[in-house]
Scaffold this motif. Structure first.
Motif, PDB file in Angstrom:
ATOM      1  N   GLY A 157       0.810  -1.126  -0.032  1.00 47.43           N
ATOM      2  CA  GLY A 157       0.213  -0.068   0.073  1.00 47.43           C
ATOM      3  C   GLY A 157       1.074   1.257   0.123  1.00 47.43           C
ATOM      4  O   GLY A 157       1.703   1.671   0.815  1.00 47.43           O
ATOM      5  N   LEU A 158       0.385   2.138  -0.845  1.00 42.26           N
ATOM      6  CA  LEU A 158       1.226   3.451  -1.078  1.00 42.26           C
ATOM      7  C   LEU A 158       0.470   4.645  -0.577  1.00 42.26           C
ATOM      8  O   LEU A 158       1.041   5.747  -0.370  1.00 42.26           O
ATOM      9  N   GLY A 159      -0.861   4.378  -0.301  1.00 38.74           N
ATOM     10  CA  GLY A 159      -1.643   5.414   0.155  1.00 38.74           C
ATOM     11  C   GLY A 159      -1.668   6.575  -0.543  1.00 38.74           C
ATOM     12  O   GLY A 159      -1.717   7.858  -0.120  1.00 38.74           O
ATOM     13  N   ARG A 160      -1.640   6.557  -1.892  1.00 37.01           N
ATOM     14  CA  ARG A 160      -1.830   7.672  -2.894  1.00 37.01           C
ATOM     15  C   ARG A 160      -3.177   8.208  -2.663  1.00 37.01           C
ATOM     16  O   ARG A 160      -4.352   7.761  -2.660  1.00 37.01           O
ATOM     17  N   GLN A 161      -2.961   9.732  -2.751  1.00 40.36           N
ATOM     18  CA  GLN A 161      -4.003  10.518  -2.644  1.00 40.36           C
ATOM     19  C   GLN A 161      -3.760  11.944  -3.352  1.00 40.36           C
ATOM     20  O   GLN A 161      -2.754  12.261  -3.677  1.00 40.36           O
ATOM     21  N   ILE A 162      -5.034  12.453  -3.995  1.00 43.73           N
ATOM     22  CA  ILE A 162      -4.678  13.900  -4.618  1.00 43.73           C
ATOM     23  C   ILE A 162      -5.224  14.752  -3.672  1.00 43.73           C
ATOM     24  O   ILE A 162      -6.558  15.037  -3.115  1.00 43.73           O
ATOM     25  N   VAL A 163      -4.557  16.049  -3.533  1.00 40.40           N
ATOM     26  CA  VAL A 163      -4.949  16.905  -2.819  1.00 40.40           C
ATOM     27  C   VAL A 163      -5.600  18.010  -3.680  1.00 40.40           C
ATOM     28  O   VAL A 163      -5.190  18.004  -4.941  1.00 40.40           O
ATOM     29  N   LEU A 164      -6.280  18.814  -3.152  1.00 38.89           N
ATOM     30  CA  LEU A 164      -6.880  19.812  -3.803  1.00 38.89           C
ATOM     31  C   LEU A 164      -5.670  20.886  -4.180  1.00 38.89           C
ATOM     32  O   LEU A 164      -4.513  20.800  -3.435  1.00 38.89           O
ATOM     33  N   GLN A 165      -5.940  21.998  -4.926  1.00 43.99           N
ATOM     34  CA  GLN A 165      -5.055  22.924  -5.694  1.00 43.99           C
ATOM     35  C   GLN A 165      -4.161  23.878  -4.208  1.00 43.99           C
ATOM     36  O   GLN A 165      -3.163  24.243  -4.208  1.00 43.99           O
ATOM     37  N   ASP A 166      -5.156  23.986  -3.247  1.00 41.29           N
ATOM     38  CA  ASP A 166      -4.776  24.763  -2.024  1.00 41.29           C
ATOM     39  C   ASP A 166      -4.043  23.724  -0.991  1.00 41.29           C
ATOM     40  O   ASP A 166      -3.759  24.391   0.216  1.00 41.29           O
ATOM     41  N   GLY A 167      -4.013  22.612  -1.304  1.00 46.11           N
ATOM     42  CA  GLY A 167      -3.236  21.664  -0.382  1.00 46.11           C
ATOM     43  C   GLY A 167      -4.200  21.002   0.660  1.00 46.11           C
ATOM     44  O   GLY A 167      -3.715  19.927   1.335  1.00 46.11           O
ATOM     45  N   THR A 168      -5.318  21.160   0.466  1.00 42.65           N
ATOM     46  CA  THR A 168      -6.253  20.487   1.475  1.00 42.65           C
ATOM     47  C   THR A 168      -6.886  19.251   0.805  1.00 42.65           C
ATOM     48  O   THR A 168      -6.499  18.967  -0.268  1.00 42.65           O
ATOM     49  N   GLY A 169      -7.565  18.486   1.500  1.00 45.82           N
ATOM     50  CA  GLY A 169      -8.352  17.262   0.936  1.00 45.82           C
ATOM     51  C   GLY A 169      -7.345  16.042   0.899  1.00 45.82           C
ATOM     52  O   GLY A 169      -6.264  16.161   1.462  1.00 45.82           O
TER      53      GLY A 169
END
Length: 560
Positions: free
Chosen positions: A56-68
């Motif tokens: 598991g790499l825990g890949r996530q996509i954050v929003l442009q402001d760095g949140t999420g």
């Protein structure tokens, strides 16, 4: 059709299949071994004699402001595609250590990343743990599953789970446990691609077997996803015309791994119309560096390999940026940020040494607004600027040069095509960098036109390119897209900017920020159904807009 011998007809059909990238021999008529395909390019996966081990790499996509933190589970973009007709069954044998949760995805349509958000299209997820068996189904109407059902189960360490399309239902089973939901047409497009995931920090699990079987008159076959050489470009393609212009000029576009693997039409346009590829999202920090000690080059490698196979130059985007940083990077202590940034630059640029011709080393260093001390833009405030001030730019370029001495190094910025405070601030910044001996080779003019009535004056743009040349800097048109207020206005804007670049010998390339509105980054964020933009040369159906003809005419005129 004229009379053909059986042998000639067979050859003719085979050639058509090859050109369309649509035919590949089935592994077997009613049964297909899916682990026999390529699993060596899956993020977090290691293929071996006992199957495919999943970490598991825990890949996530954050929003442009760095949140999420939108989940971004891996897809096997370079592996087997299952072609299906009618009802079928897929069986997976999973070896799962105690405490681990295993997830297997079957995608009827590959998810697409639209400028840092992931559109979930039709697909399903099978999840197996010690106590639960789950089936989640996406119908393309929401980021959340349309259906998510869980049944209790006591799963042994090694268990075989089966999912079937059966007379209008999707049925998941393991032993005596069965979960059934209505099928919303997940696989109506006739193909299946696969993904796998694990929970970060838990032990790895192994996909020990994966096979498909046709049911009740249906059919299954396997082809390996085509991401290699496409047919030769026609002479009137953009890239063909650019090669015959007064001086050869690379014509490029930002490209994404997902549609290259999943959309034959997109892939053909990419290879036949363009001689340069910009890595749209795959090499932004949050995608390529998802954990402090984890790099994921799978999608970047796909793009770079595709470019090499089709004789395309690669422009890497981007090594250092105030946005698109993973959550862990945002939380690094101020005292450690220089080390983290320079290690990142050296590792990523070093991985692609000799394969990526040029880089956006620093992207958008200026603040978005005219809020600096002199009434113009100052430096954008972000984690790197906070830790090192303006010297973060020097350090990033120095690290990139050390990692790949042959690559051309660019600073990339928006809104500097016109005269005014933003251009003045950018020129002053690069002049300071040159005075300090920073190894910057050029400046990218993004050239976004996102509002009705907005425009770029080609004469002013030419003047700015010439001003940079006096400093010893090249320029490039790096990300042009044009608001679709009218097809003719859009065409004029694209052609005018290309003409400005062609007229200045130090303008090294012209690249659009995407190819088609079907996958354009200006699509409305998190929209279901998708609300695409109208900024790119090809429309949602991959049809040429007047902008394509205008670009061709501009290139032809330059070649006379």
């Amino acid at each position: 059709m004229p009379n053909l011998s059986r042998a000639c007809l067979t050859l003719f059909v085979s050639v058509l299949c090859l050109l369309a990238s649509a035919c590949s021999p089935a592994r077997s008529g009613g049964r297909a071994d899916l682990l026999a395909g390529d699993w060596s390019h899956v993020p977090g996966a290691t293929a071996g004699s006992g199957g495919v081990r999943i970490h598991g790499l825990g890949r996530q996509i954050v929003l442009q402001d760095g949140t999420g933190g939108q989940p971004h589970p891996p897809v096997n973009l370079r592996g087997p595609q299952l072609q299906v007709r009618g009802d079928f069954r897929v069986s997976a044998t999973v070896h799962r250590p105690a405490g681990q949760t295993a997830s297997l995805y079957l995608y009827g349509e590959v998810p697409i990343v639209y400028d840092e958000w992931r559109q979930m299209r039709r697909g399903l997820r099978i999840t197996v743990s010690e106590r639960a068996l789950s089936l989640a189904v996406w119908d393309g109407g929401s980021a959340a599953p349309a259906v998510d059902r869980t049944a209790p189960v006591t799963a042994p360490a090694t268990v075989t789970v089966t999912v079937e399309r059966d007379a209008g239902d999707l049925v998941l089973s393991a032993g005596d446990t069965r979960v059934s939901v209505p099928d919303p047409g997940v696989f109506d497009a006739g193909s299946v691609m696969f993904g796998v995931d694990a929970v970060p920090g838990e032990p790895d699990w192994t996909l020990a077997a994966l096979e498909a079987t046709a049911r009740d008159g249906g059919g299954v076959a396997v082809r390996d996803t085509r991401t290699a050489r496409e047919p030769a470009p026609p002479s009137d393609s953009l890239r063909g015309l650019a090669e015959d212009a007064g001086r050869p000029l690379p014509i490029g576009a930002a490209m994404a791994a997902e549609p290259l693997a999943g959309d034959d039409g997109y892939r053909a346009l990419a290879a036949t119309q363009f001689s340069m590829l910009t890595t749209e999202n795959a090499l932004k920090p949050q995608f390529v560096h998802p954990g402090p000690d984890t790099y994921d080059f799978t999608e970047g490698d796909l793009l770079v390999d595709f470019a090499a196979a089709n004789r395309m130059r690669v422009h890497g985007h981007t090594l250092v940026f105030g946005e698109a940083n993973p959550r862990w990077m945002q939380q690094v202590a101020v005292a450690d940020r220089e080390r983290v940034m320079t290690d990142h630059v050296r590792t990523v640029a070093g991985h692609y040494r000799g394969r990526v011709a040029e880089w956006d080393v620093v992207n958008e260093p200026l603040s978005p607004d005219d809020d600096g001390p002199d009434g113009g833009p100052g430096l954008r405030e972000h984690l790197w600027q906070e830790a090192m001030g303006e010297s973060y730019i020097d350090k990033a370029f120095t690290a990139a040069r050390a990692a790949d001495p042959e690559a051309k190094l660019y600073l990339n910025e928006f809104g500097a095509e016109a005269d005014g405070p933003r251009w003045d601030a950018l020129y002053a910044l690069v002049a300071r960098l040159k005075e300090r001996g920073v190894p910057v080779d050029g400046v990218g003019f993004q050239s976004h036109i996102h509002e009705a009535g907005d425009h770029i004056d080609p004469a002013q743009l030419r003047s700015h390119i010439a001003d940079l040349a006096e400093l010893g800097l090249s320029a490039r048109i790096s990300e042009i897209d044009v608001y679709g207020e009218s097809p003719d206005v859009q065409a004029t804007q694209f052609a005018g900017v290309l003409g400005a670049c062609l007229s200045e010998p130090t303008c090294t390339s012209f690249s659009t920020w995407g190819i088609t509105d079907r996958y354009g980054s200006t699509a409305e964020h998190d929209s279901y159904p998708l609300e695409p933009g109208d900024e790119l040369p090809w429309d949602q159906l991959l049809r040429e807009k007047p902008a394509v003809a205008a670009l061709r005419d501009t290139l032809r005129a330059a070649g006379r």
